[in-house]
Motif scaffolding. Structure first.
Motif, PDB file in Angstrom:
ATOM      1  N   TYR A 184       0.844  -1.204   0.000  1.00 12.01           N
ATOM      2  CA  TYR A 184       0.000   0.000   0.000  1.00 12.01           C
ATOM      3  C   TYR A 184       0.878   1.253   0.000  1.00 12.01           C
ATOM      4  CZ  TYR A 184      -3.054   3.681   1.777  1.00 12.01           C
ATOM      5  OH  TYR A 184      -3.735   4.867   1.942  1.00 12.01           O
ATOM      6  N   PHE A 185       1.911   1.243   0.816  1.00 13.02           N
ATOM      7  CA  PHE A 185       2.817   2.378   0.908  1.00 13.02           C
ATOM      8  C   PHE A 185       3.534   2.587  -0.432  1.00 13.02           C
ATOM      9  CE2 PHE A 185       6.978   4.176   2.310  1.00 13.02           C
ATOM     10  CZ  PHE A 185       6.495   5.383   2.790  1.00 13.02           C
ATOM     11  N   GLN A 186       3.920   1.496  -1.064  1.00  8.50           N
ATOM     12  CA  GLN A 186       4.569   1.556  -2.381  1.00  8.50           C
ATOM     13  C   GLN A 186       3.650   2.256  -3.387  1.00  8.50           C
ATOM     14  OE1 GLN A 186       4.458  -2.085  -4.726  1.00  8.50           O
ATOM     15  NE2 GLN A 186       6.690  -2.000  -4.962  1.00  8.50           N
ATOM     16  N   ARG A 187       2.385   1.874  -3.388  1.00  6.40           N
ATOM     17  CA  ARG A 187       1.423   2.481  -4.312  1.00  6.40           C
ATOM     18  C   ARG A 187       1.251   3.967  -4.021  1.00  6.40           C
ATOM     19  NH1 ARG A 187      -4.596   0.468  -3.742  1.00  6.40           N
ATOM     20  NH2 ARG A 187      -4.472   1.871  -1.950  1.00  6.40           N
ATOM     21  N   GLN A 188       1.116   4.328  -2.731  1.00  5.33           N
ATOM     22  CA  GLN A 188       0.911   5.725  -2.372  1.00  5.33           C
ATOM     23  C   GLN A 188       2.112   6.591  -2.734  1.00  5.33           C
ATOM     24  OE1 GLN A 188      -2.398   5.150  -2.158  1.00  5.33           O
ATOM     25  NE2 GLN A 188      -2.301   6.961  -0.840  1.00  5.33           N
ATOM     26  N   LEU A 189       3.313   6.046  -2.532  1.00  6.62           N
ATOM     27  CA  LEU A 189       4.515   6.807  -2.867  1.00  6.62           C
ATOM     28  C   LEU A 189       4.561   7.129  -4.350  1.00  6.62           C
ATOM     29  CD1 LEU A 189       7.388   5.230  -0.750  1.00  6.62           C
ATOM     30  CD2 LEU A 189       6.573   7.596  -0.655  1.00  6.62           C
ATOM     31  N   ARG A 190       4.231   6.140  -5.158  1.00  4.41           N
ATOM     32  CA  ARG A 190       4.253   6.391  -6.606  1.00  4.41           C
ATOM     33  C   ARG A 190       3.271   7.493  -6.974  1.00  4.41           C
ATOM     34  NH1 ARG A 190       1.317   5.394 -11.011  1.00  4.41           N
ATOM     35  NH2 ARG A 190       2.441   5.148 -12.998  1.00  4.41           N
ATOM     36  N   GLU A 191       2.064   7.464  -6.420  1.00  8.28           N
ATOM     37  CA  GLU A 191       1.062   8.465  -6.756  1.00  8.28           C
ATOM     38  C   GLU A 191       1.458   9.843  -6.236  1.00  8.28           C
ATOM     39  OE1 GLU A 191      -1.473   7.818  -8.902  1.00  8.28           O
ATOM     40  OE2 GLU A 191      -0.285   5.979  -8.999  1.00  8.28           O
ATOM     41  N   MET A 192       2.184   9.885  -5.131  1.00  8.92           N
ATOM     42  CA  MET A 192       2.612  11.171  -4.560  1.00  8.92           C
ATOM     43  C   MET A 192       3.637  11.882  -5.432  1.00  8.92           C
ATOM     44  SD  MET A 192       2.860   9.963  -0.565  1.00  8.92           S
ATOM     45  CE  MET A 192       3.707  11.431   0.031  1.00  8.92           C
ATOM     46  N   LEU A 193       4.242  11.171  -6.364  1.00 11.67           N
ATOM     47  CA  LEU A 193       5.261  11.783  -7.229  1.00 11.67           C
ATOM     48  C   LEU A 193       4.651  12.672  -8.306  1.00 11.67           C
ATOM     49  CD1 LEU A 193       7.820   8.881  -7.741  1.00 11.67           C
ATOM     50  CD2 LEU A 193       8.085  10.938  -6.349  1.00 11.67           C
TER      51      LEU A 193
ATOM     52  N   LEU B 183       8.468   5.700 -12.250  1.00  5.31           N
ATOM     53  CA  LEU B 183       8.690   4.736 -11.167  1.00  5.31           C
ATOM     54  C   LEU B 183       7.846   3.486 -11.391  1.00  5.31           C
ATOM     55  CD1 LEU B 183      10.139   4.498  -8.309  1.00  5.31           C
ATOM     56  CD2 LEU B 183       7.911   5.095  -7.362  1.00  5.31           C
ATOM     57  N   GLU B 184       8.484   2.338 -11.337  1.00  6.98           N
ATOM     58  CA  GLU B 184       7.764   1.070 -11.471  1.00  6.98           C
ATOM     59  C   GLU B 184       7.746   0.342 -10.133  1.00  6.98           C
ATOM     60  OE1 GLU B 184       7.661  -3.006 -14.218  1.00  6.98           O
ATOM     61  OE2 GLU B 184       9.026  -1.359 -14.688  1.00  6.98           O
ATOM     62  N   LYS B 185       6.591  -0.185  -9.791  1.00  2.00           N
ATOM     63  CA  LYS B 185       6.426  -0.935  -8.540  1.00  2.00           C
ATOM     64  C   LYS B 185       6.758  -2.410  -8.783  1.00  2.00           C
ATOM     65  CE  LYS B 185       2.167   0.258  -8.491  1.00  2.00           C
ATOM     66  NZ  LYS B 185       0.730   0.319  -8.122  1.00  2.00           N
ATOM     67  N   ILE B 186       7.632  -2.957  -7.945  1.00  2.85           N
ATOM     68  CA  ILE B 186       8.060  -4.347  -8.071  1.00  2.85           C
ATOM     69  C   ILE B 186       7.766  -5.082  -6.774  1.00  2.85           C
ATOM     70  CG2 ILE B 186      10.010  -5.910  -8.468  1.00  2.85           C
ATOM     71  CD1 ILE B 186       9.439  -4.295 -10.914  1.00  2.85           C
TER      72      ILE B 186
ATOM     73  N   VAL C 279      10.120  10.148   2.825  1.00  5.52           N
ATOM     74  CA  VAL C 279      10.495   9.323   1.674  1.00  5.52           C
ATOM     75  C   VAL C 279      10.222  10.077   0.379  1.00  5.52           C
ATOM     76  CG1 VAL C 279      10.025   7.193   0.412  1.00  5.52           C
ATOM     77  CG2 VAL C 279      10.111   7.162   2.905  1.00  5.52           C
ATOM     78  N   LYS C 280       9.087  10.757   0.320  1.00  8.95           N
ATOM     79  CA  LYS C 280       8.773  11.531  -0.890  1.00  8.95           C
ATOM     80  C   LYS C 280       9.841  12.587  -1.147  1.00  8.95           C
ATOM     81  CE  LYS C 280       5.321  14.418  -3.136  1.00  8.95           C
ATOM     82  NZ  LYS C 280       6.285  15.476  -3.497  1.00  8.95           N
ATOM     83  N   ARG C 281      10.354  13.205  -0.106  1.00  6.64           N
ATOM     84  CA  ARG C 281      11.402  14.201  -0.287  1.00  6.64           C
ATOM     85  C   ARG C 281      12.643  13.577  -0.921  1.00  6.64           C
ATOM     86  NH1 ARG C 281      10.949  16.426   4.421  1.00  6.64           N
ATOM     87  NH2 ARG C 281      12.594  15.261   5.496  1.00  6.64           N
ATOM     88  N   ASP C 282      13.003  12.368  -0.462  1.00 15.60           N
ATOM     89  CA  ASP C 282      14.130  11.661  -1.076  1.00 15.60           C
ATOM     90  C   ASP C 282      13.849  11.356  -2.544  1.00 15.60           C
ATOM     91  OD1 ASP C 282      15.674  11.683   1.175  1.00 15.60           O
ATOM     92  OD2 ASP C 282      15.350   9.589   1.705  1.00 15.60           O
ATOM     93  N   LEU C 283      12.644  10.870  -2.825  1.00 16.10           N
ATOM     94  CA  LEU C 283      12.299  10.508  -4.196  1.00 16.10           C
ATOM     95  C   LEU C 283      12.287  11.737  -5.106  1.00 16.10           C
ATOM     96  CD1 LEU C 283       9.460   7.861  -3.700  1.00 16.10           C
ATOM     97  CD2 LEU C 283      11.859   7.461  -4.247  1.00 16.10           C
ATOM     98  N   ASP C 284      11.778  12.843  -4.598  1.00 16.60           N
ATOM     99  CA  ASP C 284      11.780  14.076  -5.391  1.00 16.60           C
ATOM    100  C   ASP C 284      13.209  14.472  -5.763  1.00 16.60           C
ATOM    101  OD1 ASP C 284       9.043  14.364  -5.429  1.00 16.60           O
ATOM    102  OD2 ASP C 284       8.974  15.694  -3.681  1.00 16.60           O
ATOM    103  N   ARG C 285      14.130  14.304  -4.831  1.00 16.36           N
ATOM    104  CA  ARG C 285      15.524  14.673  -5.087  1.00 16.36           C
ATOM    105  C   ARG C 285      16.134  13.816  -6.186  1.00 16.36           C
ATOM    106  NH1 ARG C 285      17.246  14.860   1.266  1.00 16.36           N
ATOM    107  NH2 ARG C 285      16.485  16.954   1.766  1.00 16.36           N
ATOM    108  N   VAL C 286      15.939  12.496  -6.094  1.00 13.97           N
ATOM    109  CA  VAL C 286      16.560  11.643  -7.116  1.00 13.97           C
ATOM    110  C   VAL C 286      15.889  11.837  -8.466  1.00 13.97           C
ATOM    111  CG1 VAL C 286      17.359   9.931  -5.449  1.00 13.97           C
ATOM    112  CG2 VAL C 286      15.137   9.620  -6.525  1.00 13.97           C
ATOM    113  N   MET C 287      14.598  12.145  -8.475  1.00 12.49           N
ATOM    114  CA  MET C 287      13.926  12.400  -9.742  1.00 12.49           C
ATOM    115  C   MET C 287      14.449  13.675 -10.396  1.00 12.49           C
ATOM    116  SD  MET C 287      11.877   9.947 -10.451  1.00 12.49           S
ATOM    117  CE  MET C 287      11.359   8.473  -9.558  1.00 12.49           C
ATOM    118  N   ARG C 288      14.685  14.698  -9.595  1.00 13.09           N
ATOM    119  CA  ARG C 288      15.233  15.936 -10.151  1.00 13.09           C
ATOM    120  C   ARG C 288      16.659  15.711 -10.654  1.00 13.09           C
ATOM    121  NH1 ARG C 288      12.843  18.414  -5.605  1.00 13.09           N
ATOM    122  NH2 ARG C 288      14.888  18.504  -4.570  1.00 13.09           N
TER     123      ARG C 288
END
Length: 229
Positions: free
Chosen positions: A120-129, A136-139, A210-219
């Motif tokens: 569930y958390f994996q799904r929410q993180l992807r949508e938050m991006l 981002l692909e969920k595995i 976690v979203k903050r980390d993901l935003d950084r790597v995406m940028r």
């Protein structure tokens, strides 16, 4: 009587012919080969430059005082040739996972409450991006021979299906690793588009951090990605 117009002797001039320089074509071929290799190397450098630049920006040029919530893996670990299978037993090459960023959940087919929470958390993180979510692909790596419940599989299909693949826990442990005192199943793992495991999220993570980390790597990697499948 001899005619004054009698034929005069014909003078022949013999010119020497130069010997063909067989070394010249060989040298030209060598020059062409060297030039071709130099061009190929230049193309490779141009292709690799965004990857190198993004890692340099993210790992080296980080502002002082900035901290990551997830644990960076240094050096990163390359994805091995994992013996992956779909749930119906069809083999799948690990190399086909390269391209998008991967957010990985590890768990057995029973997938107890904690496993469901991670999915569930994996799904929410992807949508938050937001607009970056398609990068981002969920595995979900299923580590035993069982089959997840139909209700759970149905839940993992929305809004974008989880890529569910079967692989032994032993094979995964040669690539991914838990933090001290934790199990492999306790974490989510972030893998870059080149197949490099580069971040491990803590158990029961804070979504905003976690979203903050993901935003950084995406940028940092905005110029080198392929969309998720």
């Amino acid at each position: 009587m001899i005619s004054k117009h009698a034929a005069e002797p014909v003078a022949l001039t013999v010119h020497s012919l130069s010997t063909p320089d067989l070394a010249e074509p060989v040298a030209a071929a060598q020059r062409r080969t060297t030039l071709g290799r130099a061009r190929m190397l230049l193309v490779l450098l141009v292709c690799a430059a965004p990857v190198v630049a993004s890692y340099f920006t993210y790992y080296v040029l980080r502002p002082e005082g900035r901290s990551n919530y997830g644990e960076l893996i240094q050096p990163t670990r390359s994805m091995p040739a994992l013996p992956l299978q779909t749930l119906d037993g069809q083999p799948r090459a690990a190399a086909t996972l390269r391209g998008p960023w991967l957010l990985v959940v590890v768990g057995d087919s029973n997938c107890a409450a904690a496993c469901e929470q991670r999915l569930y958390f994996q799904r929410q993180l992807r949508e938050m991006l937001g607009r970056d979510r398609d990068r981002l692909e969920k595995i979900w790596f299923v580590t035993d021979g069982g089959t997840p419940s139909s209700a759970l599989m149905q839940a993992t299909q929305v809004p974008v299906p989880v890529t569910t693949l079967r692989v032994s826990r032993e094979a995964l442990a040669a690539w991914l690793a838990p933090a001290a005192g934790q199990a492999l199943e306790d974490h989510l793992f972030l893998v870059d588009p080149m197949g490099e495991w580069m971040m491990r999220l803590p158990p029961n993570p804070d979504p905003k951090k976690v979203k903050r980390d993901l935003d950084r790597v995406m940028r940092a990697s905005a110029s080198w990605h392929l969309p998720a499948r």
